[in-house]
Scaffold this motif. Sequence first.
Motif, PDB file in Angstrom:
ATOM      1  N   LEU A  25      -2.301  -9.459  17.498  1.00 22.57           N
ATOM      2  CA  LEU A  25      -1.288  -8.467  17.810  1.00 22.57           C
ATOM      3  C   LEU A  25      -1.974  -7.243  18.391  1.00 22.57           C
ATOM      4  CD1 LEU A  25       0.678  -8.567  14.447  1.00 22.57           C
ATOM      5  CD2 LEU A  25       1.587  -9.284  16.630  1.00 22.57           C
ATOM      6  N   HIS A  26      -1.239  -6.517  19.198  1.00 19.51           N
ATOM      7  CA  HIS A  26      -1.729  -5.238  19.702  1.00 19.51           C
ATOM      8  C   HIS A  26      -0.912  -4.131  19.055  1.00 19.51           C
ATOM      9  CE1 HIS A  26      -2.801  -7.960  23.112  1.00 19.51           C
ATOM     10  NE2 HIS A  26      -3.958  -7.380  22.878  1.00 19.51           N
ATOM     11  N   PHE A  27      -1.595  -3.175  18.472  1.00 22.11           N
ATOM     12  CA  PHE A  27      -0.931  -2.049  17.843  1.00 22.11           C
ATOM     13  C   PHE A  27      -1.241  -0.780  18.615  1.00 22.11           C
ATOM     14  CE2 PHE A  27      -1.726  -4.928  14.208  1.00 22.11           C
ATOM     15  CZ  PHE A  27      -0.431  -5.105  13.776  1.00 22.11           C
ATOM     16  N   ILE A  28      -0.209   0.008  18.829  1.00 22.87           N
ATOM     17  CA  ILE A  28      -0.361   1.315  19.465  1.00 22.87           C
ATOM     18  C   ILE A  28       0.322   2.328  18.562  1.00 22.87           C
ATOM     19  CG2 ILE A  28       0.250   2.757  21.454  1.00 22.87           C
ATOM     20  CD1 ILE A  28       0.349   0.087  23.081  1.00 22.87           C
ATOM     21  N   ALA A  29      -0.383   3.391  18.238  1.00 20.74           N
ATOM     22  CA  ALA A  29       0.195   4.463  17.433  1.00 20.74           C
ATOM     23  C   ALA A  29       0.276   5.706  18.304  1.00 20.74           C
ATOM     24  CB  ALA A  29      -0.659   4.736  16.208  1.00 20.74           C
TER      25      ALA A  29
ATOM     26  N   ILE B  20      -7.231   8.896  12.823  1.00 25.21           N
ATOM     27  CA  ILE B  20      -8.445   8.429  12.150  1.00 25.21           C
ATOM     28  C   ILE B  20      -8.245   7.020  11.589  1.00 25.21           C
ATOM     29  CG2 ILE B  20      -9.995   8.839  10.181  1.00 25.21           C
ATOM     30  CD1 ILE B  20     -10.427  10.706  12.607  1.00 25.21           C
ATOM     31  N   ALA B  21      -7.079   6.755  11.009  1.00 19.26           N
ATOM     32  CA  ALA B  21      -6.801   5.425  10.465  1.00 19.26           C
ATOM     33  C   ALA B  21      -6.865   4.366  11.564  1.00 19.26           C
ATOM     34  CB  ALA B  21      -5.424   5.408   9.790  1.00 19.26           C
ATOM     35  N   PHE B  22      -6.292   4.668  12.726  1.00 16.90           N
ATOM     36  CA  PHE B  22      -6.300   3.682  13.815  1.00 16.90           C
ATOM     37  C   PHE B  22      -7.697   3.524  14.415  1.00 16.90           C
ATOM     38  CE2 PHE B  22      -1.985   2.949  13.262  1.00 16.90           C
ATOM     39  CZ  PHE B  22      -1.605   1.868  14.054  1.00 16.90           C
ATOM     40  N   GLU B  23      -8.489   4.568  14.383  1.00 21.95           N
ATOM     41  CA  GLU B  23      -9.888   4.430  14.813  1.00 21.95           C
ATOM     42  C   GLU B  23     -10.614   3.481  13.869  1.00 21.95           C
ATOM     43  OE1 GLU B  23     -13.347   4.660  16.901  1.00 21.95           O
ATOM     44  OE2 GLU B  23     -11.408   5.458  17.521  1.00 21.95           O
ATOM     45  N   SER B  24     -10.373   3.609  12.564  1.00 23.17           N
ATOM     46  CA  SER B  24     -10.984   2.719  11.582  1.00 23.17           C
ATOM     47  C   SER B  24     -10.497   1.288  11.751  1.00 23.17           C
ATOM     48  CB  SER B  24     -10.683   3.207  10.154  1.00 23.17           C
ATOM     49  OG  SER B  24     -11.253   4.478   9.937  1.00 23.17           O
ATOM     50  N   LEU B  25      -9.196   1.111  11.973  1.00 23.24           N
ATOM     51  CA  LEU B  25      -8.661  -0.237  12.206  1.00 23.24           C
ATOM     52  C   LEU B  25      -9.257  -0.861  13.459  1.00 23.24           C
ATOM     53  CD1 LEU B  25      -4.900   0.375  11.356  1.00 23.24           C
ATOM     54  CD2 LEU B  25      -6.488  -1.118  10.107  1.00 23.24           C
ATOM     55  N   PHE B  26      -9.421  -0.064  14.507  1.00 26.89           N
ATOM     56  CA  PHE B  26     -10.007  -0.555  15.746  1.00 26.89           C
ATOM     57  C   PHE B  26     -11.440  -1.041  15.506  1.00 26.89           C
ATOM     58  CE2 PHE B  26     -12.539   0.261  19.603  1.00 26.89           C
ATOM     59  CZ  PHE B  26     -11.912  -0.619  20.463  1.00 26.89           C
ATOM     60  N   GLN B  27     -12.203  -0.277  14.737  1.00 21.74           N
ATOM     61  CA  GLN B  27     -13.581  -0.649  14.455  1.00 21.74           C
ATOM     62  C   GLN B  27     -13.667  -1.922  13.611  1.00 21.74           C
ATOM     63  OE1 GLN B  27     -15.713   2.697  12.856  1.00 21.74           O
ATOM     64  NE2 GLN B  27     -15.196   3.986  14.615  1.00 21.74           N
ATOM     65  N   LYS B  28     -12.679  -2.117  12.736  1.00 17.95           N
ATOM     66  CA  LYS B  28     -12.634  -3.307  11.891  1.00 17.95           C
ATOM     67  C   LYS B  28     -12.398  -4.546  12.733  1.00 17.95           C
ATOM     68  CE  LYS B  28     -11.873  -5.600   7.964  1.00 17.95           C
ATOM     69  NZ  LYS B  28     -12.950  -6.390   7.532  1.00 17.95           N
TER      70      LYS B  28
END
Length: 164
Positions: free
Chosen positions: A126-130, A156-164
């Motif tokens: 899935l692609h998520f955009i916030a 910050i949360a989406f940066e962490s999710l992206f890195q995961k």
Amino acid sequence: MKNVLITGVSSGIGKALTKLLIAEGFRVWGIARRNELLLSLKKELHSDKFFYTVADVKNKDFWENLIKEFNKKNFIPREVIFNAAVNENDLADGINLDKTQEMMEVNFFSILKGVESMIKNYPKKLHFIAVSSTSAFKGNHKEGIGYAASKGALSIAFESLFQK
């Protein structure tokens, strides 16, 4: 055909994205609290590619109920655009932590609940955009505490999710 879920489609960025994606041939499922604005958008679009749910994203069972609706209509989103947000100045009359909590719930926690639910129910990619805000980088007294804090936390949360 690509299916896109967008929260907060009754006005602003969400409404504009919905119009653009429908014009490009996407199927869009929109979420908003205001039924009259969703009905107006449906009439304006005049498209069988627009579906919607009237709901408040912070409600406890929102994501679970939405997944059930998707399954009934065979609508599996591939892109999810988290756009719903509230902005109430929680500093207008001192500090109003009830307003702060409301903004954190809508602008931050409901989105993380959405990511969790979508991944659990649709494990394919899935692609998520916030949709965030410049307030994520610099707060101001006109928006108060909660809006900037919620958008900063979201970024910050989406940066962490992206890195995961």
